[in-house]
Write a protein that holds these residues in place. Structure first.
Motif, PDB file in Angstrom:
ATOM      1  N   ARG A  98      -9.980  -2.413   2.429  1.00 44.03           N
ATOM      2  CA  ARG A  98      -9.613  -1.033   2.077  1.00 44.03           C
ATOM      3  C   ARG A  98     -10.892  -0.261   1.773  1.00 44.03           C
ATOM      4  O   ARG A  98     -11.698  -0.688   0.954  1.00 44.03           O
ATOM      5  N   GLU A 129      -3.502  -9.253  -3.177  1.00 48.84           N
ATOM      6  CA  GLU A 129      -4.473  -9.234  -4.278  1.00 48.84           C
ATOM      7  C   GLU A 129      -5.824  -8.739  -3.775  1.00 48.84           C
ATOM      8  O   GLU A 129      -6.633  -9.519  -3.269  1.00 48.84           O
ATOM      9  N   PHE A 160       2.323  -5.330   1.543  1.00 50.33           N
ATOM     10  CA  PHE A 160       0.975  -4.791   1.360  1.00 50.33           C
ATOM     11  C   PHE A 160       0.662  -4.565  -0.114  1.00 50.33           C
ATOM     12  O   PHE A 160      -0.409  -4.929  -0.596  1.00 50.33           O
ATOM     13  N   ASP A 161       1.602  -3.983  -0.846  1.00 47.54           N
ATOM     14  CA  ASP A 161       1.342  -3.673  -2.260  1.00 47.54           C
ATOM     15  C   ASP A 161       1.360  -4.912  -3.161  1.00 47.54           C
ATOM     16  O   ASP A 161       1.059  -4.821  -4.347  1.00 47.54           O
ATOM     17  N   GLU A 162       1.678  -6.082  -2.587  1.00 51.24           N
ATOM     18  CA  GLU A 162       1.627  -7.327  -3.354  1.00 51.24           C
ATOM     19  C   GLU A 162       0.372  -8.144  -3.069  1.00 51.24           C
ATOM     20  O   GLU A 162       0.135  -9.163  -3.709  1.00 51.24           O
TER      21      GLU A 162
END
Length: 121
Positions: free
Chosen positions: A42, A13, A9-11
């Motif tokens: 988001r 874009e 998730f944190d990768e």
């Protein structure tokens, strides 16, 4: 044939869905200009979308948070839906979602056609 990919998730874009918007999205697959396409969206805490429409039908699953779904006939809806909730919004209809929880809201959204956004009049 598709190749196997796994992305944390944190990768992903994420970028704003429109200039100046606090809402961001990451394209997961497909072509957003013609569809079909899927995005993770988001939505910041407290954000209320304006009434709007999309030209194509979308299907969404709430991954994190809570939301309210309003429409012009029920603008004061107070029923909230939690993670795992599923929604189908036919193209041309006019909704407005609200992040009703604390913290960020995240949804997986699959558009059958192009990803677009028109403000309601």
């Amino acid at each position: 044939m598709a190749e196997k990919t796994v992305t944390a998730f944190d990768e992903l874009e994420f970028g704003p869905i429109a200039e100046g918007s606090p809402v961001s999205a990451a394209l997961l697959w497909g072509n957003p200009e013609v569809g079909p396409a899927a995005v993770l969206v988001r939505v910041p805490e407290g954000f209320e979308e304006p009434f709007h429409s999309h030209s194509s039908t979308y299907r969404s699953v709430l991954v994190k948070g809570e939301f309210l779904s309003r429409d012009p006939d029920n603008p004061d809806n107070t029923r909230s839906y939690g993670h795992g909730s599923y929604a189908v919004q036919p193209g041309g209809e006019v909704p407005a979602e609200v992040n009703a929880g604390t913290g960020e809201m995240v949804a997986l959204v699959y558009f059958e056609g192009p990803i677009d956004f028109q403000l309601a009049e």
